[in-house]
Design a protein around this motif. Structure first.
Motif, PDB file in Angstrom:
ATOM      1  N   ILE A   1       7.041   3.200   5.315  1.00  0.00           N
ATOM      2  CA  ILE A   1       5.781   3.062   4.735  1.00  0.00           C
ATOM      3  C   ILE A   1       4.584   3.428   5.233  1.00  0.00           C
ATOM      4  N   ARG A   2       4.137   3.554   4.264  1.00  0.00           N
ATOM      5  CA  ARG A   2       2.687   3.684   5.038  1.00  0.00           C
ATOM      6  C   ARG A   2       1.404   2.383   4.577  1.00  0.00           C
TER       7      ARG A   2
ATOM      8  N   MET B   1       2.015   7.823   9.889  1.00  0.00           N
ATOM      9  CA  MET B   1       1.726   7.050   8.251  1.00  0.00           C
ATOM     10  C   MET B   1       0.938   5.838   8.739  1.00  0.00           C
TER      11      MET B   1
ATOM     12  N   SER C   1       6.218   0.635  -0.426  1.00  0.00           N
ATOM     13  CA  SER C   1       6.041   1.744  -0.271  1.00  0.00           C
ATOM     14  C   SER C   1       4.639   1.740   0.602  1.00  0.00           C
ATOM     15  N   ARG C   2       3.743   0.873   0.460  1.00  0.00           N
ATOM     16  CA  ARG C   2       2.398   1.091   1.225  1.00  0.00           C
ATOM     17  C   ARG C   2       1.499  -0.287   0.990  1.00  0.00           C
TER      18      ARG C   2
END
Length: 331
Positions: A223-224, A259, A167-168
């Motif tokens: 995605i970050r 992002m 996610s990150r």
């Protein structure tokens, strides 16, 4: 094939702590949090999200190695919650040896749906969890594009799957622009500096790197991504002035995305916390998939998952972030 595992991100607890186990089997287990959502735990293919109770949950699971990792952790939690050891499982005569169970739980091998169902029965999992994990087992032998590629080293394939599911992602590179941010010309210059014997293989590497970028930035939700580059990564004339100009322009364009945040750690900072070398931190929303620190060498990679290790790298990243400037302001 990409899978989205619709598994609620709640702790595994006995369905009813006051209910005694029946017939010598552990009490039924289900995913439970603020409410009881056992019946909501299902798995669907290529579906963006689901609702569990009142909360929307999306758990992307991509690539056979990442699916194996996710399934192994869930099965381990089920076993632990049931109070059983690996030796207990072997003595239950399910046809699963202790070494095989170890490989299943550590995500080293594909898993059949039949074995998953047998383990879930032994652990007392309810039907919804059993069905979800049995479906997840299908992904342990299905290949993504990087799984089948002979060009990508085996030790890197796990990273590509993790990157596609994270996610990150936070990273530091002091000497080189990381692969996910490189232009084709810059990547060609990097591979050329290694003087590869097989030039055609190097070109295939570059094409795969571009495909990896396309996969990463086409994610929905995105995605970050936050990257800190050492000033040397932007001042070393990799490929010559024209290539570097194009690469820096590419970084500035990417950093304009909502992002994506690309920063530069100037030489003027002097000594800094990340002088030991490059690293990446990959974070996952699902608590069953712990965050990972990725450290790479020329011949292999190290994956750190212990919480104190990950927290130390987060601390280092925060320190260098404070001293860095946005790439758009760097001159």
């Amino acid at each position: 094939m990409s899978l989205s595992a619709r598994l609620p991100a709640f702790d595994l607890v006995p369905a009813d702590l006051a209910e005694p186990a029946l017939s010598g089997r552990p009490r039924p287990l289900r995913w439970a949090g603020a409410g009881e959502h056992g019946s909501d735990a299902v798995l669907w293919c290529a579906s963006p999200s689901t609702r569990v109770g009142q909360a929307e949950v999306r758990v992307p699971v991509t690539g056979q190695r990442v699916v194996r990792r996710a399934l192994g952790r869930r099965l381990t939690r089920l076993r632990t919650a049931s109070g059983m050891s690996r030796r207990d499982v072997v003595e239950a005569r399910l046809g699963i040896s202790e070494p095989t169970l170890h490989r299943i739980e550590t995500g080293k091998v594909p898993v059949t749906g039949a074995n998953v169902r047998a383990l879930c029965w032994l652990y007392g999992a309810d039907q919804s969890i059993t069905d979800a994990l049995a479906d997840l087992a299908l992904g342990t032998s299905q290949q993504e594009w990087w799984d089948a590629s002979p060009v990508i080293p085996e030790w890197f394939k796990l990273y590509v799957g993790l990157e596609a599911s994270a996610s990150r992602m936070f990273g530091y590179d002091g000497e080189v622009v990381p692969g996910e941010l490189q232009t084709p010309d810059y990547a060609r210059a990097v591979f050329g500096a290694e003087q590869p014997v097989d030039v055609e293989a190097a070109e295939r590497h570059i094409k795969l790197r571009m495909q990896r970028q396309k996969t990463l930035f086409a994610r929905n939700p995105p995605i970050r991504l936050m990257t800190v580059l050492g000033e040397g990564a932007l001042t070393r004339p990799v490929g010559g002035e024209q290539v570097m100009t194009g690469q820096i322009e590419h970084l500035r364009r990417l950093s304009g995305e909502d992002m994506v945040d690309i920063r530069v750690l100037p030489f003027s900072v002097g000594a800094h916390a990340a002088m030991a070398g490059a690293f990446r931190i990959l974070e996952f929303d699902d608590p069953n998939d712990p965050d990972v620190v990725y450290l790479e060498s020329h011949v292999g990679a190290l994956y750190l998952e212990e919480q104190p290790e990950v927290e130390e790298y987060r601390r280092i990243f925060e320190l260098i972030s404070k001293d860095s400037v946005p790439v758009g302001e760097f001159r």
